[in-house]
Scaffold this motif. Structure first.
Motif, PDB file in Angstrom:
ATOM      1  N   PHE A 171      57.895  57.504  35.012  1.00 13.04           N
ATOM      2  CA  PHE A 171      57.836  59.004  34.791  1.00 13.04           C
ATOM      3  C   PHE A 171      59.186  59.255  35.597  1.00 13.04           C
ATOM      4  CE2 PHE A 171      53.635  59.076  35.017  1.00 13.04           C
ATOM      5  CZ  PHE A 171      53.239  59.004  33.663  1.00 13.04           C
TER       6      PHE A 171
ATOM      7  N   TRP B 201      61.092  61.629  37.137  1.00 13.56           N
ATOM      8  CA  TRP B 201      60.517  63.066  37.949  1.00 13.56           C
ATOM      9  C   TRP B 201      61.126  63.898  38.349  1.00 13.56           C
ATOM     10  CZ3 TRP B 201      54.926  62.486  38.218  1.00 13.56           C
ATOM     11  CH2 TRP B 201      54.507  63.742  39.266  1.00 13.56           C
TER      12      TRP B 201
ATOM     13  N   HIS C 184      58.939  71.061  38.983  1.00 16.58           N
ATOM     14  CA  HIS C 184      58.676  69.669  38.281  1.00 16.58           C
ATOM     15  C   HIS C 184      59.286  69.555  37.070  1.00 16.58           C
ATOM     16  CE1 HIS C 184      55.543  67.927  41.004  1.00 16.58           C
ATOM     17  NE2 HIS C 184      54.633  69.204  40.901  1.00 16.58           N
TER      18      HIS C 184
ATOM     19  N   VAL D  58      59.858  66.416  34.366  1.00 18.47           N
ATOM     20  CA  VAL D  58      59.797  65.112  34.404  1.00 18.47           C
ATOM     21  C   VAL D  58      60.058  64.982  32.343  1.00 18.47           C
ATOM     22  CG1 VAL D  58      57.458  64.053  33.508  1.00 18.47           C
ATOM     23  CG2 VAL D  58      57.502  66.400  35.188  1.00 18.47           C
TER      24      VAL D  58
ATOM     25  N   ARG E  32      59.571  62.871  29.130  1.00 12.50           N
ATOM     26  CA  ARG E  32      58.190  62.228  28.861  1.00 12.50           C
ATOM     27  C   ARG E  32      58.837  61.680  27.396  1.00 12.50           C
ATOM     28  NH1 ARG E  32      53.675  64.414  29.783  1.00 12.50           N
ATOM     29  NH2 ARG E  32      53.091  61.527  29.169  1.00 12.50           N
TER      30      ARG E  32
END
Length: 147
Positions: free
Chosen positions: A40, A42, A101, A103, A105
């Motif tokens: 991921f 991130w 965070h 992230v 996706r």
């Protein structure tokens, strides 16, 4: 920040964040980190203030800066990954220090469509891949400076 708070001079990154990430650099408010999990893409943004746990602990101007830095990090991450969706959150259940965070996706990633948290063992970046991705992110993040 109010005079009663600890200054940024005593900022120290939580040991767990330090152990799990690579340093990208510093924006005006936040230290930017890359999570060491190649499954991921991130980023983690950590406001450089001691003893801050919640977004509401920042002053109103700092909250505005934080939102702009989140947008900047998300834009850089999306451009670098061509992701399907961006997940942004400030959980802090395991690490009390305020951190956000961001992230990237993609459909079919290791946790899709569920959350990345608790989705198995992290897969560390190989050194060349980490350095290449870090260089790309540093190039894409305006206002970033060495920490």
């Amino acid at each position: 920040m109010s005079d009663s708070r600890v200054s940024t001079m005593t900022f120290a990154l939580h040991p767990r964040l330090a152990a799990d990430t690579f340093l990208v650099g510093d924006l005006p408010l936040c230290r930017v980190l890359l999570m060491n999990d190649q499954r991921f893409p991130w980023l983690i943004l950590v406001p450089r203030h001691a003893e801050i746990r919640e977004i509401i602990d920042l002053t109103a101007p700092e909250r505005s800066i934080l939102m702009e830095e989140i947008a900047s990090a998300a834009t850089a991450l999306k451009a670098a990954t061509a992701c399907h969706k961006l997940n942004v959150g400030a959980l802090g259940n395991m690490v009390p220090q305020l951190h956000i965070h961001v992230v990237a996706r993609s459909e079919g990633d290791a946790a899709w469509p569920g959350p990345v948290w608790g989705s198995g063992t992290a897969e560390a970046y190989a050194a060349p891949a980490a350095e290449q991705f870090l260089a790309d992110l540093r190039h894409r993040l305006p206002g970033l400076r060495d920490a």
